[in-house]
Design a protein around this motif. Structure first.
Motif, PDB file in Angstrom:
ATOM      1  N   ASP A   1      23.299  26.849  28.970  1.00  0.00           N
ATOM      2  CA  ASP A   1      24.640  26.262  28.786  1.00  0.00           C
ATOM      3  C   ASP A   1      25.826  27.173  28.500  1.00  0.00           C
ATOM      4  O   ASP A   1      25.878  27.318  27.380  1.00  0.00           O
ATOM      5  CB  ASP A   1      24.377  24.804  27.802  1.00  0.00           C
ATOM      6  N   ALA A   2      26.758  27.362  29.517  1.00  0.00           N
ATOM      7  CA  ALA A   2      27.654  28.381  29.189  1.00  0.00           C
ATOM      8  C   ALA A   2      28.490  27.679  28.442  1.00  0.00           C
ATOM      9  O   ALA A   2      29.350  28.287  27.788  1.00  0.00           O
ATOM     10  CB  ALA A   2      28.420  28.508  30.717  1.00  0.00           C
TER      11      ALA A   2
ATOM     12  N   ARG B   1      31.501  27.958  23.330  1.00  0.00           N
ATOM     13  CA  ARG B   1      31.808  27.076  21.914  1.00  0.00           C
ATOM     14  C   ARG B   1      31.329  27.672  20.643  1.00  0.00           C
ATOM     15  O   ARG B   1      31.932  27.827  19.774  1.00  0.00           O
ATOM     16  CB  ARG B   1      31.237  25.460  22.059  1.00  0.00           C
ATOM     17  N   GLU B   2      30.196  28.085  20.795  1.00  0.00           N
ATOM     18  CA  GLU B   2      29.414  28.687  19.697  1.00  0.00           C
ATOM     19  C   GLU B   2      30.044  30.203  19.508  1.00  0.00           C
ATOM     20  O   GLU B   2      30.366  30.618  18.288  1.00  0.00           O
ATOM     21  CB  GLU B   2      27.872  29.222  20.076  1.00  0.00           C
ATOM     22  N   LEU B   3      30.734  30.774  20.215  1.00  0.00           N
ATOM     23  CA  LEU B   3      31.269  32.181  20.136  1.00  0.00           C
ATOM     24  C   LEU B   3      32.431  31.732  19.628  1.00  0.00           C
ATOM     25  O   LEU B   3      33.330  32.577  18.632  1.00  0.00           O
ATOM     26  CB  LEU B   3      31.465  32.926  21.408  1.00  0.00           C
TER      27      LEU B   3
ATOM     28  N   GLN C   1      29.551  32.558  34.961  1.00  0.00           N
ATOM     29  CA  GLN C   1      29.773  31.320  34.255  1.00  0.00           C
ATOM     30  C   GLN C   1      30.621  31.669  32.951  1.00  0.00           C
ATOM     31  O   GLN C   1      30.924  30.692  32.321  1.00  0.00           O
ATOM     32  CB  GLN C   1      28.461  30.316  34.156  1.00  0.00           C
ATOM     33  N   LEU C   2      30.486  32.871  32.418  1.00  0.00           N
ATOM     34  CA  LEU C   2      31.109  33.333  31.058  1.00  0.00           C
ATOM     35  C   LEU C   2      32.424  34.089  31.444  1.00  0.00           C
ATOM     36  O   LEU C   2      32.538  34.748  32.377  1.00  0.00           O
ATOM     37  CB  LEU C   2      30.005  34.111  30.436  1.00  0.00           C
ATOM     38  N   SER C   3      33.030  34.131  30.412  1.00  0.00           N
ATOM     39  CA  SER C   3      34.314  34.720  30.253  1.00  0.00           C
ATOM     40  C   SER C   3      34.138  36.228  30.359  1.00  0.00           C
ATOM     41  O   SER C   3      32.858  36.653  29.599  1.00  0.00           O
ATOM     42  CB  SER C   3      35.265  34.416  29.299  1.00  0.00           C
ATOM     43  N   LEU C   4      34.907  37.122  30.489  1.00  0.00           N
ATOM     44  CA  LEU C   4      34.421  38.558  30.516  1.00  0.00           C
ATOM     45  C   LEU C   4      34.375  38.906  29.089  1.00  0.00           C
ATOM     46  O   LEU C   4      33.469  39.851  28.595  1.00  0.00           O
ATOM     47  CB  LEU C   4      35.615  39.564  31.204  1.00  0.00           C
ATOM     48  N   LYS C   5      34.936  38.427  28.321  1.00  0.00           N
ATOM     49  CA  LYS C   5      35.022  38.647  26.544  1.00  0.00           C
ATOM     50  C   LYS C   5      33.631  37.947  26.282  1.00  0.00           C
ATOM     51  O   LYS C   5      32.903  38.837  25.334  1.00  0.00           O
ATOM     52  CB  LYS C   5      36.180  37.961  26.036  1.00  0.00           C
TER      53      LYS C   5
ATOM     54  N   VAL D   1      27.047  38.481  24.346  1.00  0.00           N
ATOM     55  CA  VAL D   1      25.885  38.119  24.610  1.00  0.00           C
ATOM     56  C   VAL D   1      25.191  38.955  25.566  1.00  0.00           C
ATOM     57  O   VAL D   1      25.540  39.542  26.212  1.00  0.00           O
ATOM     58  CB  VAL D   1      25.985  36.485  25.202  1.00  0.00           C
ATOM     59  N   ALA D   2      23.909  38.544  25.528  1.00  0.00           N
ATOM     60  CA  ALA D   2      22.982  39.193  26.468  1.00  0.00           C
ATOM     61  C   ALA D   2      22.838  38.222  27.576  1.00  0.00           C
ATOM     62  O   ALA D   2      22.616  36.900  27.248  1.00  0.00           O
ATOM     63  CB  ALA D   2      21.587  39.512  25.900  1.00  0.00           C
TER      64      ALA D   2
END
Length: 883
Positions: free
Chosen positions: A493-494, A499-501, A525-529, A534-535
């Motif tokens: 879940d992206a 949200r967790e980050l 699905q994730l931002s570059l940051k 994350v892995a």
């Protein structure tokens, strides 16, 4: 002793000489007699059909023709015997098993005995040193062992030198009948079949040998990895070679364990690339990925059925056992039923056979040890990159992205500086440091061991190929089962990742001990940051990475290492079963535990026992199954069970007794009790095992067998005269819980708890995995804990504190982690006015909870009770001083 050996040699020489005379007579004498006495039995020309019809109608069959027919049959019989003897000689010289030849199979047992006797005589005649320091050459030892010639005595034999050995400098050792030398393509399954008579007894061999250091310097840490030349210890009851009526001649170990489990395609083992290396001396053992020597060796059938390796099975078995215990302790699992599906139970039975293997512990400790060695600031600044980890018999190897000149203390450098290796003997028994790699995904295995790919935040691992999803289905549950799994969030879940980050950045949900996130999906699905924190594991080939895994149904390869492996794959059914086993209990299940009957008056005995039993509980039956003891046994047998059938027959009767009066299907017995991979072989084994048990158990008073024959539909059940201590303990506990007279209740509860002789099944080397998987252990634990608590309450009222402590100790043998027992023990200590004992029980309760779930503590209810009891003792002591 010397004279006994001399007479033994004379006997072997006499038998060998007699066998040689018989063989020469058969090979040379019989054809010579046939040729001289009868001559050529076949016609010199082919007669015409008309001439043959006329001859038969006018003169009948000539006497000479009958003699010629008998002569032809004699020649065919002689040819069969000659071929059988030739095959035995070739098998002996090549160190392999005899091939079953059609049409001459009936003569092969006779040929086996003759050739074996001659071989023994040749070996004894060639021995000049009478000292018992000689050994059988491994291939020959295997051949002789397969003929069931091993005895309980030590058999001194001269060493037969190999092609690379100097015949003048051959070291000699003694080979005992309780050891076995591994030959090429052996597995524990095949060894258990040839030496113990039951291939499913391989866990008994594994228990005796796992952790041992072999002569080549490697360690036996994985039951699926054994190497030619290793000498394995066999169970103390001695090898029992199977007879022709016990098991099939050549069962295939590549078939599935059970028809009730999903099947998968068997990998092409011969296409796996590996490098054979000679055995190294103990002082220079090869490490990790360099110790192979198993090209083409088959896998254990359980691993083929499940689709993963031994380390994966071990970590999932540990996780399943932990979750089961947590559910039981938290009261999530009600004793009235077990909610796992049949297929999940079957999967749990297979996984449990690999529980506790040293390879798993070695990897987890090496991972933590490497983190400890690199924990300094300077080391962190120069932290190298890692591509893979290999866990094998030589140790644990961490493969680097780039060569280095130095390795941490305790590690050595190999492969031109691209691998840090640590042998098993250098791995400490404990390591308090957190692991270097929290995210580690198993990929597959080869002859050198199990291969895993480590991930760090910012890494992206592409898994490509037709079986990529199957590999992920197998790897993710293993990742969630490591001892440090709570420090990793695994999700697809992206939104949850973002949200967790954000929460961690804002301090709303601070990272717990460097908690990391493993995202399974597309990096876009994730931002570059977020990608840098994350892995990511993806099945898309659009992303460049230092390591890539390619996988199909048969092979997996790790690039750029060029390692080709048998992949670890789960199909959807197996993944669903595993998820059912290792899923965390529901969050609300960790609230208040069920009310203890001795303190709050709730009566859960009826829920445990079902219907209330008749007050007149009968004693043990004609045959009693004892399971509440360290070694299961059958009491009241008419005859002794055959040694080669005793364990399986006992387990079979125990399974039927615990399910009585319900019948059990033969398929279920083959799957969970016999555990054979071959349906036909399991049917024959089931028949032989049931027959042995039936003969030993005998009949009831009416002459009916205590173990009736299976029905035509394949159903088995035991007679009512066969009882079990488990059911009797349950009935006694339930009756004691509803009896109003305190003295009678104490007597019933005490008799129930007295049936516990020790920790159930503590001494079993193999089998009985269904005991925990089917929930029998949890159910009887709930029964006896409730009985002990009831007995403690009654004993407190009667001031029988020693009796109360004894009852709680009996229940603790079955379930040492029960908080209910701890609360009852604290109540007993407080009632006896023993403040020291009360504190000890509280500390023991804390220790047990931490052992069960590291970092956890007793429930708030137990903590409140301890505070109340301490306050009560304090008030009592003050009142006593004032008086």
């Amino acid at each position: 002793m010397t004279s006994n050996r001399r007479f033994g040699r004379i006997g072997l020489l006499l038998r060998g000489g007699t066998a040689s005379i018989i063989v020469m007579t058969l090979i040379v004498g019989v054809p010579w007699c046939l040729a001289v006495a009868i001559g050529w039995p076949l016609p010199h020309h082919v007669p015409s059909l008309e001439g043959l019809r006329t001859s038969l109608s006018t003169r009948g069959i000539p006497d000479r023709s009958l003699i010629d027919v008998l002569d032809c049959m004699a020649w065919l019989a002689w040819a069969s015997i000659a071929v059988s003897i030739f095959e035995e000689v070739v098998a002996a010289l090549r160190g392999r098993r005899t091939q079953q030849i059609p049409l001459v199979r009936a003569f092969q047992p006779v040929a086996t005995r003759l050739v074996t006797s001659i071989l023994f005589a040749v070996l004894v005649f060639g021995r000049t040193d009478p000292s018992p320091t000689t050994a059988i050459h491994p291939p020959l030892a295997q051949m002789l062992g397969s003929r069931a010639v091993l005895s309980s005595d030590l058999i001194p034999m001269p060493t037969v030198p190999s092609q690379n050995e100097d015949t003048q400098n051959v070291a000699t050792t003694m080979v005992a009948s309780n050891s076995y030398t591994v030959a090429r393509n052996d597995t524990l399954w095949s060894i258990a079949e040839s030496q113990l008579g039951d291939p499913t007894d391989w866990p008994a061999i594994a228990v005796l040998n796992l952790g041992r250091t072999m002569d080549d310097g490697r360690h036996f840490v994985d039951p699926n990895l054994i190497y030619p030349g290793w000498v394995l210890q066999l169970p103390s009851h001695g090898p029992v070679a199977p007879s022709a009526t016990d098991v099939p001649a050549s069962p295939s170990t590549s078939q599935t364990i059970s028809s009730s489990l999903p099947t998968r395609s068997t990998p092409n083992r011969h296409s796996v690339s590996s490098r054979d290396h000679p055995a190294q001396p103990k002082t220079s053992a090869q490490h990790g990925h360099r110790a192979v020597s198993r090209a083409g060796a088959p896998d254990l059938p359980e691993l083929i059925t499940l689709g993963i390796g031994a380390i994966g099975c071990a970590v999932l078995a540990r996780r399943s056992r932990r979750i089961r215990t947590l559910r039981h302790v938290a009261g999530h699992e009600r004793p009235s039923g077990f909610e796992l599906s049949d297929s999940a139970v079957d999967t749990d039975v297979l996984l449990a056979r690999f529980g506790g293997i040293p390879a798993l512990r070695a990897f987890e400790l090496a991972n933590c040890l490497l983190a400890e060695k690199l924990s300094g600031t300077d080391a962190q600044a120069g932290m190298p990159g890692f591509r893979a980890i290999c866990v094998g018999p030589a140790g644990v190897s961490f493969l680097l992205q780039a060569p280095t000149r130095r390795a941490p203390d305790g590690f050595t450098i190999s492969d031109n500086g691209t691998s840090w290796d640590i042998p098993h003997e250098s791995i400490p028994p404990t390591c308090p440091h957190s692991p270097l790699f929290r995210m580690v995904l198993p990929v597959g295995e080869d002859g050198s061991g199990t291969w895993l790919v480590p991930l760090q935040p910012g890494d992206c691992l592409p898994i490509l190929g037709e079986a990529a999803n199957d590999l992920l289905r197998a790897a993710i549950p293993v990742q969630k089962a490591w001892t440090w799994a709570d420090a990793v969030i695994v999700t697809d879940d992206a939104t949850l990742v973002e949200r967790e980050l954000q929460w961690q950045a804002d301090g709303i949900a601070p990272s717990v001990d460097g908690q990391q996130i493993l995202f399974v999906g597309q990096p876009e699905q994730l931002s570059l940051k977020s990608r840098q924190r994350v892995a990511v594991v993806t099945t898309s080939n659009d992303h460049a990475s230092d390591v890539t895994v390619l996988v199909d149904r048969h092979l997996a390869s790790i690039h750029p290492l060029g390692k080709t492996l048998r992949p670890h794959l789960f199909d959807s059914d197996t993944a669903r079963n595993v998820d059912e086993l290792v899923s965390e209990p529901l969050p609300d299940s960790f609230g208040e535990q069920p009310t203890d009957p001795i303190f709050d008056g709730d009566d859960i005995d009826r829920a445990i026992a079902g219907d209330v039993p008749d007050p007149s509980i009968s004693g043990p039956g004609i045959v009693e199954v004892r399971m509440l003891t360290t070694s299961p046994r059958l009491e009241g047998l008419r005859d002794t069970l055959p040694p080669n059938r005793a364990r399986r027959a006992t387990e079979l009767v125990a399974y039927l007794a615990l399910h009585s009066p319900d019948p059990v299907t033969s398929d279920r017995l083959r799957t969970r009790v016999l555990g054979s991979s071959d349906a036909d072989a399991a049917s024959k084994t089931l028949f032989n095992t049931a027959t042995a048990a039936r003969r030993a158990m005998g009949q009831d008073l009416l002459g009916n067998p205590l173990l009736p024959l299976g029905s035509r539909t394949g159903l088995y059940q035991v007679a009512d005269a066969v009882t079990s201590d488990v059911q009797r303990a349950t009935d006694l506990a339930a009756l004691g819980g509803i009896t109003e007279d305190p003295e009678t209740a104490i007597a019933l509860l005490r008799e129930s708890l007295a049936l516990v002789e020790g920790e159930p099944l503590a001494n079993t080397l193999s089998g009985y995995t269904w005991w925990e998987s089917e929930g029998h252990s949890a159910r009887i634990a709930a029964v006896l804990i409730n009985a002990a608590c009831n007995l403690a309450a009654l004993a407190i009222d009667a001031e029988l504190f020693d009796l109360a402590r004894w009852g709680l100790g009996q229940a603790r043998l079955v379930d040492p982690y029960s908080e209910a027992i701890s609360r009852a023990a604290m109540q007993v200590a407080a009632a006896a006015g023993d403040a020291d004992h009360l504190r000890r029980e509280w500390r023991e309760c804390q220790r047990r909870m931490d052992d069960l779930d590291p970092g956890s503590s007793p429930s708030p209810r137990t903590e409140r009770l301890y505070g109340e009891l301490c306050q009560r003792l304090l008030v009592s002591s003050r009142a006593a001083r004032h008086e």
